[in-house]
Design a protein around this motif. Structure first.
Motif, short mmCIF file in Angstrom:
data_model
loop_
_atom_site.label_atom_id
_atom_site.label_comp_id
_atom_site.label_asym_id
_atom_site.label_seq_id
_atom_site.Cartn_x
_atom_site.Cartn_y
_atom_site.Cartn_z
N GLU A 11 0.85 -1.18 0.00
CA GLU A 11 0.00 0.00 0.00
C GLU A 11 0.89 1.24 0.00
O GLU A 11 1.72 1.40 0.88
CB GLU A 11 -0.89 -0.01 1.24
CG GLU A 11 -2.25 0.54 0.97
CD GLU A 11 -3.24 0.20 2.08
OE1 GLU A 11 -4.32 0.77 2.05
OE2 GLU A 11 -2.92 -0.62 2.96
N THR A 39 0.80 5.43 -0.09
CA THR A 39 -0.11 6.56 0.15
C THR A 39 0.64 7.87 -0.08
O THR A 39 1.59 8.17 0.63
CB THR A 39 -0.62 6.53 1.60
OG1 THR A 39 -0.94 5.18 1.95
CG2 THR A 39 -1.84 7.41 1.76
N GLY A 40 0.23 8.59 -1.10
CA GLY A 40 0.85 9.88 -1.39
C GLY A 40 2.36 9.80 -1.54
O GLY A 40 3.08 10.74 -1.22
N ASP A 82 3.18 11.75 -5.69
CA ASP A 82 1.80 11.59 -5.27
C ASP A 82 1.21 10.26 -5.75
O ASP A 82 0.19 10.22 -6.41
CB ASP A 82 0.96 12.74 -5.82
CG ASP A 82 -0.38 12.79 -5.12
OD1 ASP A 82 -0.45 12.33 -3.96
OD2 ASP A 82 -1.36 13.26 -5.73
N SER A 141 -0.50 6.84 -5.03
CA SER A 141 -1.29 6.08 -4.07
C SER A 141 -1.84 4.84 -4.75
O SER A 141 -2.61 4.95 -5.71
CB SER A 141 -2.46 6.92 -3.54
OG SER A 141 -1.98 8.00 -2.79
N GLY A 183 4.89 11.00 1.88
CA GLY A 183 4.00 9.86 1.95
C GLY A 183 4.68 8.61 2.48
O GLY A 183 5.74 8.68 3.09
#
Lengths: 291, 320, 130
Positions: free
Chosen positions: A7, A9-10, A23, A25, A60
């Motif tokens: 995973e 994220t950002g 960025d 995700s 992130g």
């Protein structure tokens, strides 16, 4: 339902010369074989390095659930080590280590244990690197261009080995390639990176079923493409036109006008369509991923 | 991890051990031979500082010329080799071959990989340096009984006490840092050789500030009685005790010496001493040996620590 | 035991190729009720395809009631397809061979043969024969 094995994220990674990844995700469902594709310099290697902890993200985060094993693009091994010593290296630097499985694999491939790694063929070196990664019994196997620089037989052998592990142990795989045809029969999840940005992430079958290649008279193009590039439930990913005819890759429901000829795209067509139009994206909501 | 360290660096470890063993045998052999030679040829009371011993010393010097020249180069060459073959490849080769992507993606965390490698290899380097120092200290008296030169001669100074260990560790740390920054082995090796040489000359220039020098005013000779002292400076003082650059020709006329003779200079000095002039010498006496040894070792250890820390920081920042 | 093959240029999706090959083997009698299908691992190890593709094909066959998965044991053939007995096949094949020979003698080329065969099949389907 298993939670995503990876995973991000950002996620943003920057080098001295600028952002290599921005960025980003995405979530990879567990048990899948995900293809990471994109042109050279798109950020594929950067994403993989960040995932396995070789790079610290500037923004992130990226999380792997469980243990990740990584094979870098040039399949680095210690050339002065014998194959047996490479296995000892793996055993000494890991807590989880399946030595019998590793020995069985190498025996099955006819790779002599007492041979120096530097004297093995490219295909054999790739197999040794893969054996070390698999002996760690990882939850996620990350492979950077696993088929690059291999002859067709070695490519097939490497792919067979990876697929057999997936079938047997249900591990997840993230593998990168810039040759889409390598991936057509082996991968079931597609991630497209372009210029450091995430463009596509989704189940390959759903993606193919959700897109259409439309061919029709040029004057029909306007009925699909409104001012914003999309109209109704159809999103135009890429279009090419001649004086009389227009051909478009669209996402969404087929159009009603009978003058359109519609068919499902191939994986190649889908990927090329997106890469040619970097502004188009096809990303699922993150909640949808765990299916 | 210890097995990995041993397997990856056993070539360097074994080569260095073999070199030290060969050097030990050479020193032992020459020491035994020299003892026999001395007992056969020495005048009573020799070897020693008495003038009668000079011919023996010359004869020993000629017999062991080769060993002396090896000895003369060792203080510079050995640390340079350690830095180039132990330090530079440690991280430089991993980066160069891309194997850091293999090593640092296993379950062992990178900091532990680094800690084990630096601790084990650094420890072996220090042990090797101490062993060299021990062998040299046992060997030298056979040739130089009574003539101490381990302080005044900086080449010897760097081969005894804790100096070799400190120099080796410094070179190792410098090589490690160079390999981390340059990410290539060969340029890092070149950098380490240059770096060790520059450091050695810099520290030699600095060394006179390790302690406040002693000052003595000689009234009948310009040569210090203790040949092992380190000279810091010397100047003439006039009868009133004022330091002067050089006594003028009106005090004592000085004629230029021809060839290797220094008869005229000696006559001039004698004239000056006769007129109440003195020769002020500032120097570090040999009793400062350990203070100098520890000061230099302290500087090198601190520098090693800083460089090692920089190498670790750079590696852990993870810019693969 | 059936051995799968892939025709990568056919344009037919991989999972459908697997389904077709099992159906065909059932028709020809090379697979019979009680026979075990190869495990997903065995298939992917020889074909280098995604194991989920194999599972999907087996699920499809299961849905049709042709095979059944027994947990921990594997996937087994439940019933054959009514494609006639082997003797029927042999007899019909002979007849077809004779027909092809006669058509050749009449000067039809391969494309003509296919068209003719297709047309007869289509007519038969319309009349509810096939």
């Amino acid at each position: 339902m298993r939670p995503p094995v990876l995973e991000a994220t950002g996620l943003g990674v920057r080098y001295r010369r600028g952002w290599a990844l921005r960025d980003c995700s995405l979530a990879l469902p567990a048990g899948r074989v995900a293809a990471l594709v994109g042109p050279n310099g798109a950020g594929k290697t950067t994403l993989m390095h960040a995932a396995v902890g070789l790079l610290a993200p500037a923004r992130g985060s990226v999380v792997v659930r469980g243990q990740a094993a990584f094979v870098a693009q040039d399949k680095p091994l210690y050339e002065t080590f014998t194959v047996a010593e490479m296995l000892t290296f793996g055993r000494r630097t890991n807590l989880r280590w399946d030595q019998p499985a590793a020995l069985k694999r190498l025996a099955g491939l006819d790779i002599p244990l007492d041979r120096k790694v530097g004297r093995l063929s490219g295909g054999q070196q790739a197999q040794v690197a893969l054996t070390i990664a698999l002996a760690r019994t990882p939850d996620l196997l990350v492979l950077d261009e696993p088929l690059a620089n291999l002859d067709p037989v070695a490519r097939h052998d490497v792919m067979r080995a990876i697929m057999a592990e997936v079938a047997e142990h249900g591990l997840s795989v993230l593998l990168s390639s810039h040759v889409v045809s390598d991936l057509e029969e082996t991968c079931d999840w597609l991630v497209v990176l372009n210029g450091g940005r995430l463009q596509v992430s989704g189940d390959i079958e759903d993606l193919l079923a959700g897109h259409l290649v439309l061919t029709g008279p040029a004057e029909l193009a306007g009925t699909l493409t409104g001012a914003g590039g999309s109209m109704g439930r159809v999103q135009v990913v890429a279009a090419s036109r001649t004086a009389r005819q227009v051909r478009m890759l669209v996402r969404g429901e087929p159009p009603l006008d009978p003058r359109w000829r519609a068919r499902q795209p191939g994986l190649d067509e889908l990927v090329m369509g997106y890469l040619r139009s970097p502004e188009s994206v096809a990303l699922p909501g993150l909640a949808q991923v765990g299916r | 991890m210890i097995w990995v360290t041993w397997r990856q660096h056993r070539a360097q470890i074994l080569l260095t051990a073999a070199f030290l063993a060969a050097l030990g045998l050479l020193l032992l052999g020459s020491a035994i031979e020299a003892t026999l030679y001395v007992s056969g040829h020495a005048a009573p009371g020799c070897p020693g500082s008495a003038p009668a011993c000079a011919p023996l010393e010359v004869a020993l010097g000629e017999r062991y010329d080769a060993i002396y020249s090896i000895f003369g180069w060792m203080p510079l060459v050995l640390p340079a080799l350690i830095g180039a073959f132990w330090g530079a490849p440690l991280l430089g080769r991993e980066y160069e071959r891309g194997t850091h992507r293999l090593a640092w993606t296993q379950a062992v965390p990178v900091w532990r990989w680094l800690a084990v490698k630096l601790a084990v290899l650094g420890g072996v380097v220090v042990a090797g340096g101490l062993l060299l120092s021990l062998m040299v200290s046992l060997w030298r008296p056979v040739f130089r009984a009574g003539i101490e030169s381990s302080f005044g001669n900086v080449g010897v100074f760097n081969m005894v006490g804790v100096a070799p260990a400190a120099w080796w560790l410094y070179a190792f740390a410098l090589g490690t840092l160079a390999g981390t920054v340059l990410r290539r082995t060969m340029p890092a090796m070149a950098l380490v050789v240059a770096g060790v040489a520059v450091t050695m000359f810099t520290l030699f220039a600095l060394s006179e500030h390790y302690a406040t020098p002693e000052r003595v005013v000689l009234s009948d000779t310009t040569v210090l009685a203790d040949p092992d002292a380190r000279l810091v400076g010397a100047t003439w003082v006039d009868p009133s005790g004022r330091e002067i650059d050089s006594p003028g020709a009106e005090v004592c006329p000085r004629r230029v010496d021809a060839g290797r003779s220094n008869r005229n200079t000696e006559a001039w000095e004698k004239c000056l001493f006769g007129k109440g002039y003195g020769y002020a010498v500032s120097y570090h006496p040999p009793t400062m040996f350990w203070r100098f040894q520890w000061t230099e070792a302290g500087i090198l250890l601190l520098a090693s620590g800083v460089m090692g820390g920089l190498a670790v920081r750079r590696t852990l920042r993870r810019t693969a | 035991m059936i051995e799968f093959q892939l025709d990568r240029s056919s344009g037919v999706s991989t999972y459908l190729q697997l389904v077709h090959q099992v159906r065909q083997a059932l028709r020809l009698g090379t697979l019979r009720p009680g026979d075990k299908l190869p495990t997903a691992r065995e298939v992917v190890e020889s074909l280098a395809i995604n194991p989920n593709t194999v599972l999907k094909a087996y699920r499809e066959l299961e849905r049709e009631g042709l095979v059944a998965g027994k947990p921990g044991l594997g996937t087994f053939v439940e019933r054959g397809l009514p494609g006639g007995t082997l003797a029927d096949h042999t007899r019909l094949r002979r007849g077809l061979e004779t027909w092809v020979r006669q058509a050749r003698e009449a000067g039809l080329d391969e494309e003509d043969l296919r068209t003719l065969f297709g047309a007869v099949l289509a007519d038969a389907a319309r009349e509810g024969v096939a």
